[in-house]
Design an enzyme around this catalytic site. Structure first.
Site: not given
Ligand code: PA5
Length: 436
Positions: A286, A307, A421
């Site tokens: 990410e 494996h 989303k």
């Molecule tokens: O690293 C990040 O910012 C994301 O993975 C968030 O943690 C994830 O999308 C969850 O978001 P939120 O805590 O706003 O629900």
């Protein structure tokens, strides 16, 4: 040093000159990060968290976790992405993947709200039947649909079971200090809340209440965890590639990437490392995968996956490298026993430990894969404990930020996550939602 970088198995892939060539870029990345002048600089609060964390909040986590341990059979942690992976990784690595079966003095812990699976939610509700339950909903934005749906389901479950007043004592919210629907609901209902600091994003939040409350409920010593992270903060500050393993690792990743090694496989010889692999994948994926760039992170558990994808690793496309975690001292060991007539031919191992065999599998695989032109970056972890884990969390957060700056991307945003989303809300016909 709790974790040691071993570069022996990359020496045939990277020449010394290549380290010299990238050094100035590492220095620049260091300055951008430490001076907080790089892209996304308002999300660098994690950098000094081990020394400037909120002591009052930390003490509250300890008090609340004791209360939860005393009145709860099952603790439900609701969150997705950075809001659950670190805690789950820590619990499975420090205790076991089988924590729920082995835990005697602390509540069983289930993680939900990390998918939209009706089956998963239904089954966890079933597991909670007749048990004393508390929940921790974790969402910085408070708007993420996966945890929001799980939360409303469990809120109703608790209110039906205990009544609104007692349910309130069993609901804990970890969210933004002031904004978002979860914060608003927590204030209105009077739930106990924990804060995700403004300057720390989800995947860098494991050392905040996001990770600390579930870890403390499982019995992990969070003081030790923070001490380990603090040592990392001190050790990994030095802006010298030869003295800072964290920076060296970031440099290695970028050098290999530029040589066409576009896939990184996080691999461990310990199945309890599985969720830590997931945490690493999310952290790097990410943070780096943007602007049509970035190493694709994936993972494996060895020898299990030798494996399955072992064949590909040895002989498939040569566009990958491995980052291997080897735990030198396992938490438990098993001695191999003799069997009569030596039918399986393995009596030569009688009296040896299984960890001895695992180590030989590690050595054999690293050699084989290196021979097969897959660079292997090796990290040796002396043993698994909260202190080492705190060090490891900080080490990889910093490595990820430095590596992202070398790559030239903002490590702290995730613009691509919005795309699915938007489409989903369009399909769901969310009221007031305007399609892109
Ligand atoms: O690293 C990040 O910012 C994301 O993975 C968030 O943690 C994830 O999308 C969850 O978001 P939120 O805590 O706003 O629900």
């Amino acid at each position: 040093m709790p974790i040691k970088l071993n570069t022996e198995y990359i020496s045939s892939f990277i020449k010394d000159e290549e380290f010299y060539a990238i050094e100035s870029q590492v220095n620049l990345a260091h300055n951008l990060l430490q001076n907080r002048t790089g892209l996304g600089n308002n999300f660098t609060g994690w950098l000094t968290l081990p020394t400037d964390y909120d002591r009052e909040e930390f003490d509250k986590i300890k008090v609340v976790s004791k209360k939860i341990i005393s009145n709860t059979d099952i603790f439900i942690v609701i969150g997705v992405g950075g809001s659950y992976l670190g805690a789950r990784a820590a619990i499975e690595l420090v205790h076991s993947q089988y924590y729920n079966d082995l835990s005697k003095k602390t509540p069983e812990i289930y993680f939900i709200g990390n998918s939209l699976s009706s089956t998963a939610l239904y089954n966890i509700l079933k597991i909670c039947d007749g048990k004393d339950v508390s929940i921790n909903v974790i969402s910085k934005s408070g708007t993420t649909i996966e945890p929001a749906i799980a939360f409303r389901t469990f809120k109703n479950f608790l209110e039906k079971k205990y009544g609104k007043k007692e349910a309130k004592n069993r609901i804990f919210c970890t969210t933004d200090r002031q904004k978002g629907p979860l914060k608003a609901m927590a204030d209105e209902e009077g739930y106990e809340t924990f804060v995700i600091p403004d300057n720390i994003g989800g995947r860098f939040s494991v050392l905040t209440a996001v990770g600390l409350l579930p870890m403390a409920v499982s019995g992990i010593d969070i003081d030790e965890l923070i001490l380990g992270a603090k040592l990392a903060q001190d050790n990994l500050f030095c802006n010298d590639l030869n003295k800072n393993d964290c920076y060296k690792y970031a440099a290695i990743r970028n050098i290999l990437y530029r040589k066409g090694k576009h896939i990184e496989i996080f691999a461990s010889y310990e199945p309890d490392f599985l969720m830590l692999n997931e945490w690493l994948k999310q952290l790097f994926g990410e943070s780096e995968g943007k602007d049509n760039k970035g190493i694709f992170p994936t993972s494996a558990i060895f020898s299990t996956d030798l494996h399955s994808i072992g064949q590909y690793l040895q002989c498939g496309r040569r566009n990958l490298f491995e980052t291997v975690f080897y735990i030198e001292k396992p938490q438990k060991d098993v001695i191999i026993e003799e069997i009569s007539k030596n039918v399986d031919g393995l009596n030569f191992l009688t009296g040896k430990s299984l960890s001895f065999v695992n180590e030989k599998a590690f050595l054999g695989t690293v050699l084989a894969h290196t021979d097969g032109c897959v660079p292997n970056v090796v990290f040796k972890i002396s043993e698994v404990n909260p202190f080492e884990l705190g060090y490891l969390f900080y080490f990889f957060e910093k490595a990820c930020a430095i590596s992202s700056y070398i790559l030239g991307v903002n490590p702290f945003d995730q613009p691509g996550v919005e795309k699915y989303k938007n489409n989903m809300f369009d399909f769901l016909k969310k009221p007031g939602y305007v399609s892109y």
